[in-house]
Every structure is written in structure tokens, then in C-alpha cells.
Design a protein around this motif. Sequence first.
Motif, PDB file in Angstrom:
ATOM      1  N   ARG A  61       6.828   3.521   1.548  1.00  0.00           N
ATOM      2  CA  ARG A  61       6.048   2.821   2.551  1.00  0.00           C
ATOM      3  C   ARG A  61       5.213   1.711   1.943  1.00  0.00           C
ATOM      4  NH1 ARG A  61       2.494   7.124   5.152  1.00  0.00           N
ATOM      5  NH2 ARG A  61       1.761   5.346   6.365  1.00  0.00           N
ATOM      6  N   VAL A  62       4.937   1.825   0.661  1.00  0.00           N
ATOM      7  CA  VAL A  62       4.154   0.792  -0.018  1.00  0.00           C
ATOM      8  C   VAL A  62       5.008   0.243  -1.137  1.00  0.00           C
ATOM      9  CG1 VAL A  62       2.052   0.315  -1.286  1.00  0.00           C
ATOM     10  CG2 VAL A  62       2.054   2.071   0.498  1.00  0.00           C
ATOM     11  N   GLY A  63       5.481  -1.006  -0.967  1.00  0.00           N
ATOM     12  CA  GLY A  63       6.378  -1.568  -1.977  1.00  0.00           C
ATOM     13  C   GLY A  63       5.605  -2.346  -3.022  1.00  0.00           C
ATOM     14  N   MET A  64       6.247  -2.634  -4.158  1.00  0.00           N
ATOM     15  CA  MET A  64       5.563  -3.359  -5.227  1.00  0.00           C
ATOM     16  C   MET A  64       6.451  -4.412  -5.846  1.00  0.00           C
ATOM     17  SD  MET A  64       3.345  -1.719  -8.265  1.00  0.00           S
ATOM     18  CE  MET A  64       1.755  -2.442  -8.499  1.00  0.00           C
ATOM     19  N   VAL A  65       5.851  -5.556  -6.141  1.00  0.00           N
ATOM     20  CA  VAL A  65       6.539  -6.617  -6.879  1.00  0.00           C
ATOM     21  C   VAL A  65       5.721  -6.878  -8.137  1.00  0.00           C
ATOM     22  CG1 VAL A  65       7.287  -9.012  -6.836  1.00  0.00           C
ATOM     23  CG2 VAL A  65       7.461  -7.609  -4.781  1.00  0.00           C
ATOM     24  N   PHE A  66       6.378  -6.931  -9.278  1.00  0.00           N
ATOM     25  CA  PHE A  66       5.672  -6.967 -10.563  1.00  0.00           C
ATOM     26  C   PHE A  66       5.541  -8.375 -11.110  1.00  0.00           C
ATOM     27  CE2 PHE A  66       5.520  -2.438 -11.327  1.00  0.00           C
ATOM     28  CZ  PHE A  66       6.512  -1.966 -10.503  1.00  0.00           C
ATOM     29  N   GLN A  67       4.742  -8.472 -12.157  1.00  0.00           N
ATOM     30  CA  GLN A  67       4.424  -9.768 -12.724  1.00  0.00           C
ATOM     31  C   GLN A  67       5.666 -10.430 -13.298  1.00  0.00           C
ATOM     32  OE1 GLN A  67       1.114  -9.404 -15.227  1.00  0.00           O
ATOM     33  NE2 GLN A  67       1.279 -11.449 -16.082  1.00  0.00           N
ATOM     34  N   LYS A  68       6.375  -9.693 -14.143  1.00  0.00           N
ATOM     35  CA  LYS A  68       7.598 -10.246 -14.705  1.00  0.00           C
ATOM     36  C   LYS A  68       8.751  -9.722 -13.873  1.00  0.00           C
ATOM     37  CE  LYS A  68       9.671 -10.537 -19.350  1.00  0.00           C
ATOM     38  NZ  LYS A  68      10.977 -10.024 -18.999  1.00  0.00           N
ATOM     39  N   PRO A  69       9.591 -10.606 -13.357  1.00  0.00           N
ATOM     40  CA  PRO A  69      10.684 -10.116 -12.507  1.00  0.00           C
ATOM     41  C   PRO A  69      11.507  -9.070 -13.261  1.00  0.00           C
ATOM     42  CG  PRO A  69      10.649 -12.514 -12.556  1.00  0.00           C
ATOM     43  CD  PRO A  69       9.638 -12.056 -13.549  1.00  0.00           C
ATOM     44  N   ASN A  70      11.755  -7.953 -12.627  1.00  0.00           N
ATOM     45  CA  ASN A  70      12.490  -6.885 -13.321  1.00  0.00           C
ATOM     46  C   ASN A  70      13.675  -6.382 -12.488  1.00  0.00           C
ATOM     47  OD1 ASN A  70      11.057  -5.646 -11.331  1.00  0.00           O
ATOM     48  ND2 ASN A  70      10.021  -4.171 -12.645  1.00  0.00           N
ATOM     49  N   PRO A  71      14.642  -7.241 -12.212  1.00  0.00           N
ATOM     50  CA  PRO A  71      15.824  -6.753 -11.491  1.00  0.00           C
ATOM     51  C   PRO A  71      16.554  -5.741 -12.359  1.00  0.00           C
ATOM     52  CG  PRO A  71      16.249  -8.923 -12.380  1.00  0.00           C
ATOM     53  CD  PRO A  71      14.811  -8.638 -12.658  1.00  0.00           C
ATOM     54  N   PHE A  72      17.195  -4.764 -11.712  1.00  0.00           N
ATOM     55  CA  PHE A  72      17.954  -3.777 -12.467  1.00  0.00           C
ATOM     56  C   PHE A  72      19.199  -4.453 -13.026  1.00  0.00           C
ATOM     57  CE2 PHE A  72      15.059  -0.868 -11.106  1.00  0.00           C
ATOM     58  CZ  PHE A  72      15.090  -0.540  -9.755  1.00  0.00           C
ATOM     59  N   PRO A  73      19.723  -3.930 -14.155  1.00  0.00           N
ATOM     60  CA  PRO A  73      20.978  -4.499 -14.669  1.00  0.00           C
ATOM     61  C   PRO A  73      22.155  -4.064 -13.811  1.00  0.00           C
ATOM     62  CG  PRO A  73      20.280  -2.680 -16.045  1.00  0.00           C
ATOM     63  CD  PRO A  73      19.183  -2.901 -15.057  1.00  0.00           C
ATOM     64  N   LYS A  74      22.076  -4.410 -12.551  1.00  0.00           N
ATOM     65  CA  LYS A  74      23.175  -4.104 -11.633  1.00  0.00           C
ATOM     66  C   LYS A  74      23.497  -5.388 -10.876  1.00  0.00           C
ATOM     67  CE  LYS A  74      21.151   0.423 -10.476  1.00  0.00           C
ATOM     68  NZ  LYS A  74      22.169   1.411 -10.795  1.00  0.00           N
ATOM     69  N   SER A  75      24.432  -5.307  -9.959  1.00  0.00           N
ATOM     70  CA  SER A  75      24.754  -6.508  -9.173  1.00  0.00           C
ATOM     71  C   SER A  75      23.613  -6.806  -8.200  1.00  0.00           C
ATOM     72  CB  SER A  75      26.046  -6.280  -8.386  1.00  0.00           C
ATOM     73  OG  SER A  75      25.821  -5.305  -7.380  1.00  0.00           O
ATOM     74  N   ILE A  76      23.620  -8.013  -7.664  1.00  0.00           N
ATOM     75  CA  ILE A  76      22.581  -8.416  -6.701  1.00  0.00           C
ATOM     76  C   ILE A  76      22.592  -7.471  -5.514  1.00  0.00           C
ATOM     77  CG2 ILE A  76      21.887 -10.238  -5.122  1.00  0.00           C
ATOM     78  CD1 ILE A  76      22.990 -12.219  -7.167  1.00  0.00           C
ATOM     79  N   PHE A  77      23.783  -7.174  -5.057  1.00  0.00           N
ATOM     80  CA  PHE A  77      23.907  -6.265  -3.908  1.00  0.00           C
ATOM     81  C   PHE A  77      23.294  -4.920  -4.230  1.00  0.00           C
ATOM     82  CE2 PHE A  77      25.815  -5.085   0.072  1.00  0.00           C
ATOM     83  CZ  PHE A  77      25.996  -3.720  -0.035  1.00  0.00           C
ATOM     84  N   GLU A  78      23.675  -4.367  -5.393  1.00  0.00           N
ATOM     85  CA  GLU A  78      23.201  -3.037  -5.755  1.00  0.00           C
ATOM     86  C   GLU A  78      21.700  -3.009  -5.960  1.00  0.00           C
ATOM     87  OE1 GLU A  78      24.510  -0.132  -5.722  1.00  0.00           O
ATOM     88  OE2 GLU A  78      26.391  -0.976  -5.005  1.00  0.00           O
ATOM     89  N   ASN A  79      21.136  -4.106  -6.449  1.00  0.00           N
ATOM     90  CA  ASN A  79      19.692  -4.165  -6.620  1.00  0.00           C
ATOM     91  C   ASN A  79      18.990  -3.944  -5.287  1.00  0.00           C
ATOM     92  OD1 ASN A  79      18.044  -5.033  -9.146  1.00  0.00           O
ATOM     93  ND2 ASN A  79      20.068  -5.912  -9.415  1.00  0.00           N
TER      94      ASN A  79
END
Lengths: 404, 613, 278
Positions: free
Chosen positions: C112-130
Motif C-alpha cells: 500500500r505504500v510504495g517506494m522509489v529510491f535515490q539511485k535507480p535500482n531496476p531488477f536485472p530482469k526484463s522491463i516487463f518483468e520489472n
Amino acid sequence: MLLLFIAWGPTAPRLADHMALASLPADVQPADDLTRDARLREIRAVADGQSAGAEPAIQAAGKTFAAWRSLAEWGLLVVGLALGALGGFWAYRQLGARFRARNRFETVVKVILIACSTVAILTTVGIVFSVLFETLRFFARYPAWDFLFGLQWSPQTAIREDQVGSSGAFGAVPLFAGTTLIMLIAMLVAGPIGLFSAIYMAEYASRRVRALAKPILEILAGVPTVVFGFFAALTVAPLIRTYGEALGFDVASESALAAGLVMGVMIIPFVSSLSDDIINAVPQSLRDGSYGMGATKAETIKKVVLPAALPGIVSAFMLAISRAVGETMIVVMAAGLSGNLTFNPLEAVTTVTVQIKTLLVGDQEFDSAKTLSAFALGFVLFFFTLMLNIVALRVVRRYREQYD
Amino acid sequence: MTDIAVSARPRAVDLSSDAARRRTRKRYRAEARFRAYGIAAILFALAFLVFLVSDIVIKAIPAFTLNSVALEIEANREDLDPQGTGQPDAIARGDFVAPIRTALQGIFPDAAAERRTRQALNGLISSGGDEEFRKLVVADPSLIGSKLTVPVLLSDDADLFFKGIVTDVDAEVGRGVATPSAVSGDVTILSSANDFANSVVEIKRALSAEARRLRGEVERYQGLLATYSAALTTAQGELAAARVSAPADVPRLEGVVAKLTSDRDSIAGQIQSLGAIAAELETHFTGSGAEPLDEKVPSLLVQINGGVVKVTEASNSRISGTTLIPLQSANEAAAGTWEVVTLSAPEANRKLSDQEVAWLMQLEDEGRVTSGFNWLFFTSGDSREAELAGILGALSGSFYTMIVTLIISLPIGVAAAIYLEEFAPKNAWTDVIEVNINNLAAVPSIIFGLLGLAIFLNFFGLPRSTPLVGGLVLALLVLPTIIIASRAALKAVPPSIREAALGVGASHQQAVFHHVLPLAMPGVLTGTIIGMAHALGETAPLLLIGMIAFIVDVPGGPTDAATVLPVQIFLWSDLPEVGFQAKTAAAIIVLLMFLLVMNGAAITLRKRFERRW
Amino acid sequence: MNDASISASTAAAASATAIPSLVDRPAPAKVVARDVNVFYGDKQALKSVSIDIPERAVTSFIGPSGCGKSTFLRCINRMNDTIEGCRVAGSITIDGADIYDSGLDVVELRARVGMVFQKPNPFPKSIFENVAYGPRIHGLARSKSDLEEVVVTSLKKASLFEEVKDRLAEPGTGLSGGQQQRLCIARAIAVSPEVILMDEPCSALDPIATAKIEELIDELRANFTIIIVTHSMQQAARVSQRTAFFHLGILVETGDTDQIFTNPKDKRTQDYITGRFG
């Protein structure tokens, strides 16, 4: 002077042997290699002073041998001293007020350091050379194709031409199969257990648990393989046999299962510590991103951390496989000797390393096909593990760069 | 700008419904399971380690003590000092075994009469049993001519008997009054109470167990028979077809049929004979008459009136048998003064006969048997006799080998590390060296053995089976480890130290050797100790270079033939005598102790000198 | 630069993005914190913080480095639980429910409470999977087409879809910095949170990417409550409706953004805004 010693070492005895044999009258000359060695032993015995009961020809040869041997020793001494004196004289000439001693010294030191560094290369070269050389000699006597793909392993060679059993089958496929079977069993044990203990220690364990668990694994890693072999042969194998037969299976007393199981436990610390390093190298930001999404720890590990660590873990497994394949003592003591081609873990199989040991330990003529086949096996083993290690180490290095 | 309908809320995600709660609970359960796997993995490793260590310790315990028997020995001059010189050297060469045997035979005069039993009696003493005696007399030649009480080492089997390994001895005191019929030879003993009933039951149980086992074997063979019969029928069918259509195959198929037929017949024969034995046994334990005993069932002995009777037939209140040790009288023995002794391992399964057990029990009853710490284990070299074997030879061999390894690998390893870390230009050549070293660290150890065999033994002609060659091979094995550890230690020294040294005008080499290296020393030493510990436990490469021969003498230097401790363990583990099993386990414990000390030293070194820059 | 001109420029910026009707009316408080104290071991990082965060608006936390604004942010979705030795006292409620209640499921909270971090940290997965990660683990999509719809919608809402629509299978780490951060935002909104926490989301990005993200934040506040930590006062002035100023672990002053920047009540706030420190 060192080079002189190194060169002198192998050649002088050969020279003495040669001269002594040449001095024997024609009728006593040895006809083949085996008799030759026996003669040489007799001659050496005489030269050492035990001349009782030897034939007169041998006695004379013994005296010749002794003469040449002392000549060689005195020669070494004289030449060595001469070189030493020359060196000292030259150094004395060099010394003077303008002599940049430190620079010279440092150059010498540098040369020594470089020489030491090349020892590693020399070792590899030595391994490749010696093993390859003998392997090629083996393939001269026995076709390489039959060796690599033959299904029958019964290494016999004739001592005399007319001896029965002179045909030996050197098909190594049963050995490869045995090695693979035991390696698979070992990895089935070590893989999950090693990986899960690494995951637990890296992600879940408190500092206290980590402080207890890590030493346990290090102790396990430090136990010599001969101890594991003893345990496998005298405790684990009979245990498996008893339980197996109680369940109705036909279990050999040297089952592949026993050897594979114990080998697996031996490899656990290997897999565990490598995986631990790799999992710890995954950046915390990825974990944070996952926790921020509301994932549980297990989900984060399964879906984010492990996939990120996958190349490193795969290479850890490859290094573990390489270790399992090259392991000798556990299989020598707990696995069998017969080239049995099977994938049933309850039967006895033999592996490449066991055969290398069996073929080379004992009174062997160094030239026989039997001994040479051991080198051929060694070559295959070396090549295989080298390939695995190169790929694995390269993956680890590239992976580390990615996250640094 | 993208178009977002401001009024439309994103799809409401229901996180508190029952379905959602269930999902979340499932996820938490998966979490707990996952965590449990991790703990289970670590516990498995711990359990295995505990299992391993306790198993070895338990196996090793019998090896740490040795049993001796105290004998009154006549130190007579004819045997010990025939020339009468009185000189210790001459005395040391005297025959010390004969007086011992005389003393032993004095305790059992009947056994001494006949050659076979005399030999068996002499066999109770270890072949090295005269050592104690010899030491005493050589130290004090004035003892010659007197009678001494000396503890004499027992043979391997006798020693194991007193450790309880040969067989379990169960002695029951007789409740009734026993009446023997004679003093020696064939004897019948009657008991007023059914004292032999228990034993008879034991025998019957053993027989029935054996019969059951045989029936199981028969079943297994019958299964095999079915398989072989089926194969035979198929082969015969093929043969018949071949006779018609493919005559070329006929000889081969005939051979196959012949072999299958003979195999099947032999199996059928086995089934028959085993079945017959089982049937015979079954008649025994279902009957209720006197039970005959043979060497395949547990042995029954009766100790009465100072003698021992071996039972050949037993019923509840009466036994008959022959004396192993003559009785002193044929009087009645009151309740509580005589014993029924059961040896649970049948005579056929043991190395000690009932006669020998009887002698040993007598010696024990006379209080002559003492147990002492097995110092021989640490002071003597290898031996064919299990009770005399020790690890001194292997320890010295390991010692010399380690010295050679250390002398070679430490300087070369550190020098190479220094060069690669400090002086080497970053070019392709040093890259190759680095890759090389990393690969060498992972090469199987047996390959180094091949290298040693081909080059050190064959090309250079160095002596086989010596610590010199062993040390050379191990040095090459350990070198990559030392290089890698030293490089890491050197890398850890901050560049500021080097720069400071260079700043005062030191040359690069001086900076490294005078400043960086001493600071990196703890790391270097830690890596070296760990490498040495690894080398201490290595076996496979040393087997290939010949350190496998049976070496009795303790090596005096690196060029004497020797063996190392792990190889000694390997060799002993192959030997069938039970005594050697215990020795192997004890040697393993010694090896593990050494490794523990070495690794402990490495860890303390690391902790004490670890500096956080 | 003098005080007056700074205030004037920030005031001008603030008013440009203000939507009069929503800001003037007092909005209902979505997140309410009362007397929150946070300790790292023995060191106290936050002292007695009390604040009301209004719904469907952007609130910014400003202050010099190390003043505790990130720490407080991380309390709201209990990310501080992952730090060993961190202790939180006091009450924080979302929609009236105490989030530190022992019965509360933290996994549910973080959905319910999402977070976006200082340094972008996408998972090493595809864009879709992220983007699909969140819906997958929370079991929010019942079918594959459902999942695809969620992913596409989230990417659209994050203003990223047009740029990546034909390479959804490529790894998320292959995007530029600004795109990665938008991907992280898409990932966060894929589970339809009610509150989005952003911890200095633009500090690792270049000005153009930053501008795009700020635009995005402005669009998102129609449907989400957003709290943003920033060390750039200009950004706070541009993007937020409410601002809170933290200093040395204390919440010094809270108020409407333009009020804070033009007429701060506390001297410390005044000093910070005029650049005397921080």
C-alpha cells in the motif's frame, strides 16, 4: 653453477650406467629392459661393496661402475669449485668505488623475482609436457579413438611376448561413466545443501549464528580427503549396504552411493563459501527495491537475489564439479576397481582417478602400455578440469566487475 | 503529456479480503519453509561432522592401550648371554624369547606337552613381546641368573580379546551344584539346577537365525534362477531359429546357450545345497534333545574347579565336552563357585580358538593381565604386527616432507607474489601468469603426482619414495595458494606506506622489502600455514611418487625412504586385521590434531595482526 | 543573491504549479505521525516528530544532509525494519490504522505504500518483468492478459511506455538513468499503492530527466499521496504543496510550500532557505 648441478644430475648416473653395461662381455649383456634393470641393480650392489656371490663379469662391471661414478663425483666437485672460484674472482674485479652496488644488486634481485614468477608457468608447462608426451607415446601403441570411446576397460599388458592375457582393452568410457555417476551424486548432495547454507548465512543468520556456522564449514573443508575416504569405506558403505539389503536392494560393498555421498559432503564447504561471497556481492539496493515492493525475504531471494547471482553460482558449481571429478582418495578407498558401465548408484564403479592410481602404484615397467594409459587418463582429466576452471574463473571475474 | 483521466482512480486493489489474507499467509508459510531449508542445510553439515568425528574417536579408542601379561621369567645365562661376556651389546643379541616361552608354558604344562598346542600358546605373545624384558636385562646385566616378573606384550588377537572386540563374553554363575565326571579329557558335568537351559536356548536361537538367513538366500537364488531360466529359454529359441535361417550365428548362440545352461545349473545346485543345510538346522532347533555344538554356533565353556571344559553337547541340566584346561579335582562344585561362559561369536568367525580363549581367561583370573598406555604407537615405525605398529616413521616422513615443501614454496611463492604485485608491468605476459596461477590452484592434486613421476623421478632420476621428491611435488601444489594469499596481503597494504617510503628517497625495491613486506607478513604467514596444512593432508600425489612402500625404519633425513602420515593411514585402512582399524583411526586423530593446531595458529595470527587501515 | 530575490523566485515557482482549489481547502490527513523517535543503537536520529500528511498531494521533506528526513521517510513503509539495531518509538497511522501494530502485516503495508529510491535500482530482469514483479508476488493479476494490462497501464502512467513499448523483453538495466527511474516508478505504481515515498529520486539524474520526473510527479498526485525527500529547495518549491523542514533530527516547521518559502515562521527555516547553511 645451479644450472651445472641441474644438468649434471640426470646425466651423470646415466653415463655411469652406460659405461658399466658396455663393459660387460657380450654373453652377459642384457637382452631387454627388464633384465637390464636387474643387471644394473646387481652392478650397483657390487659397487656399493656387496660383492659376495656375484658372477665375475658382474664384479668387473661393478668395478667399472664404481670407477665411473667416482669420476663423475670428483668431476662435479672440481668443475663446481672452478666455477665458484671464477665467479668470486670476477666479482672481486668488479668491486670498486664507482661500482653501483645497489643497482646491480637490485637487478639481480629483480631477475630472481622474475624467475620465481615463471615457476608457475614452468609448472604448467611441465605438467602439459610430461603428461602429453606420455599420452602421445600411449596413442602410438593404442588407438586414441578406441581409448576415448571404447566400452571395455581391462588394462593388461604382457610381461613376456607369449603370456596369456596380452591383449588389453583400454576403452575409457566406463571410467568416464563412473566418474560422472559419482560426481552427480556428490553434486546432488553438495549443491542444495551448500547453496541453502550460503543463503541462510548471507541473508538470515544473525551474527552469532554466522560465527558458529562458518567455523563448522571451515573445519569440514580442512578435513583431509583420506579421512573422508576411511569414513566412507569403513562406516558409510557398510551402513548403506545393511539398510539397502534390508529394503530388498542388491547393494555392492563398494557402492557408488557411499563414495558419492561422502564426496558430496566434502564439497559442501566449497559450494557454500563461494556462493556466500557471490550472494553478498549482490548490491543491497536490489534487495531494498524488492522489500519496498512488499516482497517477503524468501521471495526477494528467490526472485531477485538468486537470479542476479546466477552466473556466479553457476561458476561456483562448475568449480565444485571440477573438484569432484579430480578427487582421488575418497574414491580409491570407497569405490571399486572394475570398469563397470552402469548408472545404478548401488553398484560398484571405478573412476578415472582410481585407475590412474592403480595403474601407477606397484612395480611397473615405465614403458608398458598400462603405465602410459595412466598418463593418457591424466591428460583427459587435466584437460577437462582446465576447461571447466577457465570458464568458471572467467565468469566469476566478469561477474565481479559488473558489480564493482 | 500522457493522458491520464484525472477522475479515474487506479483499480482498487483489495488487500484485506479473505482471499488476499490467505494468499499472504501462504506466502509467509513459504517464507518459513525456505528459512527452514537453510537451517536444515547447516544442521546437516554439523551432524555429519559430529558423526564423522565421533565415529573415528570411538574406533580409535582401542588403539591407545595395550594389554600385557605378567610372567615370572627365569633370566638364565644360556639364552641371554651364551658367551658369558656380561657386555650389554652381547646381551642385547641374546635370545629373550625362549625364557618367556618357558615361563608361559610353566603356567599351562599340559599345553606344552603337545607341539600344536605349544605353538598356539606361544602365539599368544607378541613377536615384539621380548622388548621389555630385554631392556631390563641390558640395563642391568646383574639380573642374569635371577627370576624376574616382567610384563610381556600380548599378540594382536589376545590384546583385542581383552578389549572385548573379538567376542562378547557372558559369564553366568552356576546356581546348582555341579558334578564333573573326570579331571581331563572327555568330561560330563551334571547340574542340580537347569543351569544350561539359557545357553541351550541361545544355541537354538542362533541356529534358527542361521536357518532363516539360509532360507532368505535360497529365495534370492530362486529369483535369480527364474531370470536365468527365462534367458535360457529365449536363447534356445534364438538358437533354433538360427539353425534354420542364419547358420553363421549358430556357433555363437550355442556358446551362449551353453553358458546360460551351466550358470542355471550351478544356481540350482546352490539352491539345493543351501536348502539341505537349512533343513538340517531346522531339525535341530525344533527338537528338544541334547544340542550338539559345533564351531558355527556360539561357544559354551564351563569354568569349574580351576579348569575349563569346552561343551560339545548340551541339554538343560547336563553337558558333555572336553577339557581345555584340566580341572584340579573331580569334586562337586558348590553353587556360586563355578561358571557357565558363553562366547557369542562362533569359533568359525573368530581368530582365537576356544582353547586360546580359555588360556587367556585363566591368565586374567590369575590377575596377570595389565593394560597400559600404548606408547609404542608414538615411538615405533610401521610393522606387520598390528600391536607393534606405530606412526613414528610416518611422522618423521611428514616432518621432513613439510620442511622441504616450506623451504621451497615459501621463498618462491613470496618472491613471485612480490614481483606480480609490485614490479610487473601490466601487460599480456603477466596476465597469462596470473591466469595460470589461478588455474593451477584448481588442478586436481593427482596431476601433480603425474608431474612428479614423469619429471622428478624419471627425467631427473631423483630417489623414489623420499621426502625430497614428496616435498618438491607438494611445493608445486601449494605454490599457487601461497602466491594468491601473499598477493592479497600485499594488496591490502595501503599505497600511502609505499609513497611515504619513496618520499624519503628509498628505491622501489627498498620500499617493498623494508616497508611493505613486513606489514604484509602476517597475511603471508597465514596463507602459508593454511597451505602447509593442506599439504600435510595430501595423499594422492605422494602415492604416485612411490611413498607407498612398507617402510619399517624411521627416516633420518630427507633422502631416506619414507612415508607420510596420510599415506600411512591409507595403507593401514586396507589391512584386514581389526587391530589395524583402530590404529588407522588413532593415526587419523593425530593428523587431525596437527591440522587443528596449524589452522588455529593461522586464525590467531590473522586475528592478532589484522589491521584495519 | 539576497533574501528577497530568492523568496520571490521560489514563490513564483510555487504558484505556477499550485492548483488553487485543492491547496486552499485543508485536505484530509492520509498519514498521521505523532511523537516519533528513532534510534540507531544508542544514537537518536529523530526526536519527537509529529506531522499530518494530506491525501492526494505532494509533501516534501527538506533539510540539510543527515537531518533525518530519509530516516523518517523510511519509517512510513517500515523499511527501517531491515536495518539492524534500528528502533522506532511513537505512532504512525495510515487512514487511522497504526502501522507499527504487531498484528499488521508489513508485506501488505509495503504494497500500500510504495517506494522509489535515490539511485535507480531496476531488477536485472526484463522491463516487463520489472513492472510485473509486484503484481505477481501479491497475486494481483489473475491471468496473463490481466498482468499485461497492469504493466502497460503502469508504464503509461509513468510516461515510459512510448519509449519502451517495442522492447519490453529487454533488460531494465539497459535503459538510461532517467528511464530507469521512471521504470522504478512504474514498478512502484503497478501494485496501486495509496502512498508513494520518494527518497531524493532525481539526485542521480541529469536536469532533463529530472524535469521529466517532476512532471510525472505532478500528474501522479491526482491519484496518489506522494511524499518526496529532496535536498533541492527549488525542486521542493516546484513540485510540492506542503513542505516540512527537518534539522538535526527535529521537525522544525511544517506548512504550505509557498508559505514556508516566502514567510517561514522559524528562524532556522529562514536561515536554511536563505542559504546560511546546508
